[in-house]
Scaffold this active site. Sequence first.
Site, short mmCIF file in Angstrom:
data_model
loop_
_atom_site.label_atom_id
_atom_site.label_comp_id
_atom_site.label_asym_id
_atom_site.label_seq_id
_atom_site.Cartn_x
_atom_site.Cartn_y
_atom_site.Cartn_z
N CYS A 1 0.85 -1.20 0.00
CA CYS A 1 0.00 0.00 0.00
C CYS A 1 0.89 1.25 0.00
O CYS A 1 1.71 1.41 0.89
CB CYS A 1 -0.90 0.03 1.23
SG CYS A 1 -1.98 -1.41 1.38
N CYS B 1 -2.57 -7.49 8.19
CA CYS B 1 -2.68 -6.69 6.97
C CYS B 1 -3.96 -5.87 7.05
O CYS B 1 -5.06 -6.43 7.17
CB CYS B 1 -2.68 -7.58 5.73
SG CYS B 1 -2.93 -6.67 4.19
N GLN C 1 -11.76 -10.77 -8.96
CA GLN C 1 -11.57 -9.43 -8.40
C GLN C 1 -11.47 -9.55 -6.88
O GLN C 1 -12.28 -10.23 -6.25
CB GLN C 1 -12.74 -8.53 -8.78
CG GLN C 1 -12.84 -8.23 -10.27
CD GLN C 1 -11.76 -7.28 -10.77
OE1 GLN C 1 -10.90 -6.85 -10.01
NE2 GLN C 1 -11.81 -6.95 -12.05
N CYS D 1 -8.00 -2.00 -15.64
CA CYS D 1 -7.21 -1.91 -14.42
C CYS D 1 -5.94 -1.10 -14.63
O CYS D 1 -5.07 -1.06 -13.76
CB CYS D 1 -6.88 -3.31 -13.89
SG CYS D 1 -5.93 -4.33 -15.04
#
Length: 445
Positions: free
Chosen positions: A92, A171, A278, A401
């Site tokens: 992230c 996480c 997904q 994407c």
Amino acid sequence: MAQFFKAKPNTSKQLSSKLSLKVTQLDHLGAGIAHHDGKIVFINGALPGETVSVQLTEQKKKFARAKLLKIDKASAQRVSPLCPHFDKCGGCDLQHLDIDAQRKHKASTLVDLVNKFAQTQAGEVCDTLSDNAWHYRRRARLATWFDKNTKHISLGFRASSSSDVVEIQSCAVLAEPLSALIPDLAFMLNQLSGKKALGHVELTQADNGNFVVLRVTKALSDKDKARLVEFANKHQVIVLLQDDDAQCEHLNGAGEQPYYGFDDNQVKLNFSPGNFIQVNAQVNQAMVSQAVEWLSPKADERVLDLFCGIGNFSLPLAKDGAEVIGVEGVQAMVEQARINAKQSGLDKVSFYHADLSADLSKEPWLGKVDKMLIDPARAGAYESMQSLKKLKPKALVYVSCNPASLARDSEVILKQGYQLKKIGLVDMFPQTHHLESMALFELKN
């Protein structure tokens, strides 16, 4: 407005200069942009409006890169990252930016890219499809690393721009039941005598339970398998071993396959460890619903779904009676899609394996195409769009994407007689710079 730059190869010069710079904006990868000596300077971790102290680490002809040393004046949109591994883990990269600002930046990036590279106005910009900002991932692949000296196996994610494994205890974007498994799973893996043979670990939250898939390079002992079954029973998960040939062995669960569903499971999609799905269940539901709404397939229409996977869009598109042709480049997913259609009672859906870079207009099974949906990988669908003029669907939904690929392919689509009617951000990956999007093109006249 997001900025986009294509760096040309050039010899880098390592510099040690320390500077104070004012950050003006973010680039499409989430790095802060400042200017120095007539060059653009990219600074990971810096936000627009901030004054920062940096050290130049790389310099080329038209741009430079710098390491963030200190934030002298912080942006009002800066927040404290929730994840304790944020500064090391490569998963992230936008946790330091307020979620509303993240989404605004991504939407702006999307529109700017399409306007600039497709040389068209983006049409109606739709509301962002979004859901939870945290604990949204129903699937993740964790890396392992075996230390030959300590005999310890680390479980975690790759570090940013590195193959090093950052060992994690939790996480913040993984579904909470999966995140909670990580400490006990890591401890248990270190008890296995065959831990050196472990590869990556895949965690999945399906509608019918949680699954743990362990990649192994050689067979585990019966004693190790017993330990894994004990772990599975304690944590109420299903554990599978996957070998180098992608063959799976269920250690418990009697061969049960994970699935997710739409419309209270009237449409149900089973999937295997190697199948793409997904990762954001709630946003995927919203995205599929929007695609069906945009195309509004009628019972007498034929819809072509390219890069159809296991039927994520194909089956919902066929639910009201339209004939749907799904085409996929991976044979295993074609076979799974056929099973999913049969189990969902949808008999007007057919799936075919084909080279999606080839001209499909000559395929005997194709026939007339009234409407079309494409959901390609990051590389986009440039080759597939070359034959669009032969198919002439009235409407085309492009699910992307990679906004750069969408912008490039949009130019091809527009040149073949289409206009861009709608476009919108799909925030599939909060806390990261990655963005999903949807665009609706309609044939002129």
